[in-house]
Motif scaffolding. Structure first.
Motif, mmCIF file in Angstrom:
data_model
loop_
_atom_site.group_PDB
_atom_site.id
_atom_site.type_symbol
_atom_site.label_atom_id
_atom_site.label_comp_id
_atom_site.label_asym_id
_atom_site.label_seq_id
_atom_site.Cartn_x
_atom_site.Cartn_y
_atom_site.Cartn_z
ATOM 1 N N PHE A 57 0.817 -1.208 0.000
ATOM 2 C CA PHE A 57 0.000 0.000 0.000
ATOM 3 C C PHE A 57 0.857 1.267 0.000
ATOM 4 C CE2 PHE A 57 -3.837 -2.411 1.594
ATOM 5 C CZ PHE A 57 -4.704 -1.972 0.599
ATOM 6 N N SER A 58 1.971 1.232 0.709
ATOM 7 C CA SER A 58 2.824 2.424 0.766
ATOM 8 C C SER A 58 3.347 2.787 -0.616
ATOM 9 C CB SER A 58 3.997 2.205 1.739
ATOM 10 O OG SER A 58 4.941 1.288 1.216
ATOM 11 N N GLU A 59 3.563 1.777 -1.455
ATOM 12 C CA GLU A 59 4.024 2.017 -2.824
ATOM 13 C C GLU A 59 2.894 2.496 -3.727
ATOM 14 O OE1 GLU A 59 6.048 -1.451 -4.260
ATOM 15 O OE2 GLU A 59 7.420 -1.527 -2.544
ATOM 16 N N MET A 60 1.671 2.492 -3.184
ATOM 17 C CA MET A 60 0.502 2.952 -3.938
ATOM 18 C C MET A 60 -0.008 4.284 -3.386
ATOM 19 S SD MET A 60 -1.297 -0.822 -3.979
ATOM 20 C CE MET A 60 -2.680 -0.446 -5.047
ATOM 21 N N GLY A 61 0.801 4.928 -2.554
ATOM 22 C CA GLY A 61 0.445 6.253 -2.066
ATOM 23 C C GLY A 61 -0.238 6.298 -0.716
ATOM 24 N N ILE A 62 -0.437 5.142 -0.076
ATOM 25 C CA ILE A 62 -1.030 5.131 1.262
ATOM 26 C C ILE A 62 0.001 5.613 2.281
ATOM 27 C CG2 ILE A 62 -1.929 3.667 3.110
ATOM 28 C CD1 ILE A 62 -3.951 4.083 0.898
ATOM 29 N N SER A 63 -0.388 6.573 3.114
ATOM 30 C CA SER A 63 0.536 7.101 4.119
ATOM 31 C C SER A 63 -0.010 6.992 5.539
ATOM 32 C CB SER A 63 0.854 8.566 3.819
ATOM 33 O OG SER A 63 -0.335 9.354 3.840
ATOM 34 N N LYS A 64 -1.317 6.676 5.653
ATOM 35 C CA LYS A 64 -1.960 6.641 6.961
ATOM 36 C C LYS A 64 -2.556 5.261 7.225
ATOM 37 C CE LYS A 64 -3.141 11.515 6.416
ATOM 38 N NZ LYS A 64 -4.219 12.527 6.390
ATOM 39 N N VAL A 65 -2.284 4.724 8.406
ATOM 40 C CA VAL A 65 -2.743 3.384 8.767
ATOM 41 C C VAL A 65 -3.405 3.440 10.134
ATOM 42 C CG1 VAL A 65 -2.080 0.992 9.246
ATOM 43 C CG2 VAL A 65 -0.882 2.289 7.463
ATOM 44 N N ARG A 66 -4.589 2.837 10.219
ATOM 45 C CA ARG A 66 -5.250 2.686 11.517
ATOM 46 C C ARG A 66 -5.501 1.208 11.760
ATOM 47 N NH1 ARG A 66 -7.970 5.286 15.360
ATOM 48 N NH2 ARG A 66 -7.681 7.276 14.290
ATOM 49 N N PHE A 67 -5.126 0.727 12.945
ATOM 50 C CA PHE A 67 -5.382 -0.656 13.326
ATOM 51 C C PHE A 67 -6.671 -0.715 14.145
ATOM 52 C CE2 PHE A 67 -0.685 -0.699 12.829
ATOM 53 C CZ PHE A 67 -0.648 -1.589 11.748
ATOM 54 N N THR A 68 -7.547 -1.629 13.764
ATOM 55 C CA THR A 68 -8.828 -1.775 14.435
ATOM 56 C C THR A 68 -9.073 -3.250 14.737
ATOM 57 O OG1 THR A 68 -10.098 -2.057 12.388
ATOM 58 C CG2 THR A 68 -9.691 0.190 13.104
ATOM 59 N N GLY A 69 -10.284 -3.548 15.204
ATOM 60 C CA GLY A 69 -10.672 -4.929 15.453
ATOM 61 C C GLY A 69 -12.153 -5.105 15.191
ATOM 62 N N GLY A 70 -12.842 -5.934 15.942
ATOM 63 C CA GLY A 70 -12.486 -6.482 17.229
ATOM 64 C C GLY A 70 -11.705 -5.501 18.101
ATOM 65 N N GLU A 71 -10.948 -6.062 18.982
ATOM 66 C CA GLU A 71 -10.066 -5.291 19.851
ATOM 67 C C GLU A 71 -8.625 -5.569 19.439
ATOM 68 O OE1 GLU A 71 -7.905 -3.163 21.946
ATOM 69 O OE2 GLU A 71 -10.080 -2.814 21.931
ATOM 70 N N PRO A 72 -7.976 -4.624 18.732
ATOM 71 C CA PRO A 72 -6.639 -4.879 18.196
ATOM 72 C C PRO A 72 -5.584 -5.181 19.256
ATOM 73 C CG PRO A 72 -7.186 -2.557 18.037
ATOM 74 C CD PRO A 72 -8.453 -3.269 18.404
ATOM 75 N N LEU A 73 -5.746 -4.631 20.460
ATOM 76 C CA LEU A 73 -4.729 -4.851 21.492
ATOM 77 C C LEU A 73 -4.786 -6.253 22.076
ATOM 78 C CD1 LEU A 73 -4.528 -1.451 23.397
ATOM 79 C CD2 LEU A 73 -3.710 -2.109 21.128
ATOM 80 N N LEU A 74 -5.794 -7.033 21.677
ATOM 81 C CA LEU A 74 -5.853 -8.437 22.082
ATOM 82 C C LEU A 74 -4.753 -9.258 21.421
ATOM 83 C CD1 LEU A 74 -9.538 -9.773 22.240
ATOM 84 C CD2 LEU A 74 -7.790 -9.901 24.006
ATOM 85 N N ARG A 75 -4.302 -8.828 20.250
ATOM 86 C CA ARG A 75 -3.246 -9.593 19.567
ATOM 87 C C ARG A 75 -1.942 -9.489 20.347
ATOM 88 N NH1 ARG A 75 -3.319 -10.563 13.185
ATOM 89 N NH2 ARG A 75 -1.159 -11.090 13.676
ATOM 90 N N SER A 76 -1.341 -10.628 20.610
ATOM 91 C CA SER A 76 -0.102 -10.651 21.387
ATOM 92 C C SER A 76 1.049 -9.987 20.637
ATOM 93 C CB SER A 76 0.272 -12.092 21.746
ATOM 94 O OG SER A 76 0.457 -12.866 20.570
ATOM 95 N N ASP A 77 0.936 -9.901 19.297
ATOM 96 C CA ASP A 77 2.018 -9.326 18.497
ATOM 97 C C ASP A 77 1.697 -7.914 18.015
ATOM 98 O OD1 ASP A 77 0.020 -10.044 16.737
ATOM 99 O OD2 ASP A 77 1.345 -10.992 15.274
ATOM 100 N N VAL A 78 0.720 -7.237 18.628
ATOM 101 C CA VAL A 78 0.315 -5.925 18.141
ATOM 102 C C VAL A 78 1.452 -4.911 18.208
ATOM 103 C CG1 VAL A 78 -0.645 -5.208 20.385
ATOM 104 C CG2 VAL A 78 -1.446 -4.131 18.271
ATOM 105 N N VAL A 79 2.290 -4.979 19.251
ATOM 106 C CA VAL A 79 3.403 -4.034 19.361
ATOM 107 C C VAL A 79 4.396 -4.267 18.229
ATOM 108 C CG1 VAL A 79 5.360 -3.299 20.782
ATOM 109 C CG2 VAL A 79 3.142 -3.753 21.850
#
Length: 331
Positions: A57-79
């Motif tokens: 996506f970054s190579e297609m001009g995307i510069s902004k990313v938002r992580f959502t869910g569900g609850e995204p902080l539930l993922r153990s690898d979110v950091v």
């Protein structure tokens, strides 16, 4: 660099990635009372897939990313996900939408990894109401999460879905909260996604009521501009530290300026939140050329408006409303 335009010449530079459909809460506007069968782990995008996808996506001009869910902080690898995405050239804005329950434990690590902004769901200040709206949540944990995030210097928005008979009488409390707290209260209209139409019609509240509350209580306010990706109209009460915003997809459509794509936890791209139209892009993630083709296809099918604001539904490829609940899309 390639840039992403749809057929209405809207430039898209923002993606919302739902990294899990799981959540410990069962909020009334997000999930049915009985809950949902969560996707098995193998059906959810892996860390490597998410990172490679954002690189594409970054190579297609995307510069902004938002992580959502569900609850995204539930993922153990979110950091780790945040850290790796932060390292991708061209990605200059990373945020997350969360229920706030895990912020006391994870906020510091997320800040260090590169997360800049937080949208935290808080539909009431009343502990009993919070438990009812979320079907079991503990408001003390959320308030602690907000406190910790503020101390770390996060830009904070509090998402308030206004529902008749549940929290519409607290609008004044949220407005007064902005007087002493440096947050943006975002009042959001209840949307008919995953809810019976008759139930939604009874519980819907137009956000003109926020201005009515201001008038009734003698609150002076003025429009302001805020940094961020959202469609809210923002205002500040005279002498307040914080601000408030209105997101009204029903009463005041904002689709004409939509600049976002949504990625579901199981690897589908949704160009429009409301419609069932979605394309599986998971298998194409390693193939940048095919990935770009599918993303452009999704944009070419994107309507000017969703049904909630559009009379001419013939412009939509798949005219069925989405089968997904909000927890399976990411909002």
């Amino acid at each position: 660099m390639k840039q992403l335009y749809d057929r209405y010449d809207r430039l898209h530079n923002y993606i919302r990635i739902s990294i899990t459909d799981r959540c410990p809460l069962r909020c009334v506007y997000c999930m049915p009372k009985e809950g949902l069968p969560f996707f098995p782990t193998e059906r959810v995008l892996s860390q490597d897939e998410i990172v490679q996808m954002v690189e594409n996506f970054s190579e297609m001009g995307i510069s902004k990313v938002r992580f959502t869910g569900g609850e995204p902080l539930l993922r153990s690898d979110v950091v780790d996900i945040v850290r790796r995405v932060h390292e991708i050239p061209g990605i200059d804005d990373i945020s997350a939408t969360t229920n706030g329950l895990y912020l006391p434990r994870k906020a510091a690590a997320l800040k260090e990894a590169g997360l800049q902004r937080l949208n935290i769901s808080l539909d009431t200040f009343d502990a009993d109401r919070y438990k009812k709206i979320t079907r079991g949540g503990n408001i003390k944990q959320v308030l602690k999460g907000i406190e910790v995030a503020a101390e770390l210097g996060f830009m904070i928005k509090l998402n308030v879905v206004v529902i008749k008979g549940q929290n519409d009488d607290e609008i004044i409390d949220f407005l007064n909260y902005t007087r002493t707290h440096n947050v943006n209260i975002r009042f959001i209209e209840f949307m008919p996604i995953g809810n019976p139409l008759k139930t939604w019609q009874k519980e819907y509240v137009g956000l003109k009521s926020v201005f009515d509350v201001c008038a009734e209580n003698g609150l002076e306010y003025e429009p302001i501009e805020l940094t961020g990706n959202g469609p809210s109209e923002n205002f500040q009460i005279k002498d307040a530290v914080g601000s408030f915003g209105l997101i009204h997809p029903i009463s005041n459509k904002f689709c004409e300026t939509c600049n976002r794509l949504r990625i579901t936890p199981d690897g589908y791209v949704k160009a429009c939140l409301y419609w069932d139209e979605e394309i599986n892009i998971r298998q194409a993630i390693p193939d940048k050329e095919e990935f770009q083709r599918l993303i452009q296809k999704a944009l070419d099918n994107k309507p000017l408006n969703h049904e909630m604001a559009m009379a001419d539904a013939d412009k939509v490829v798949n005219k069925a409303p989405t089968w997904r609940h909000m927890s399976q899309i990411g909002g």
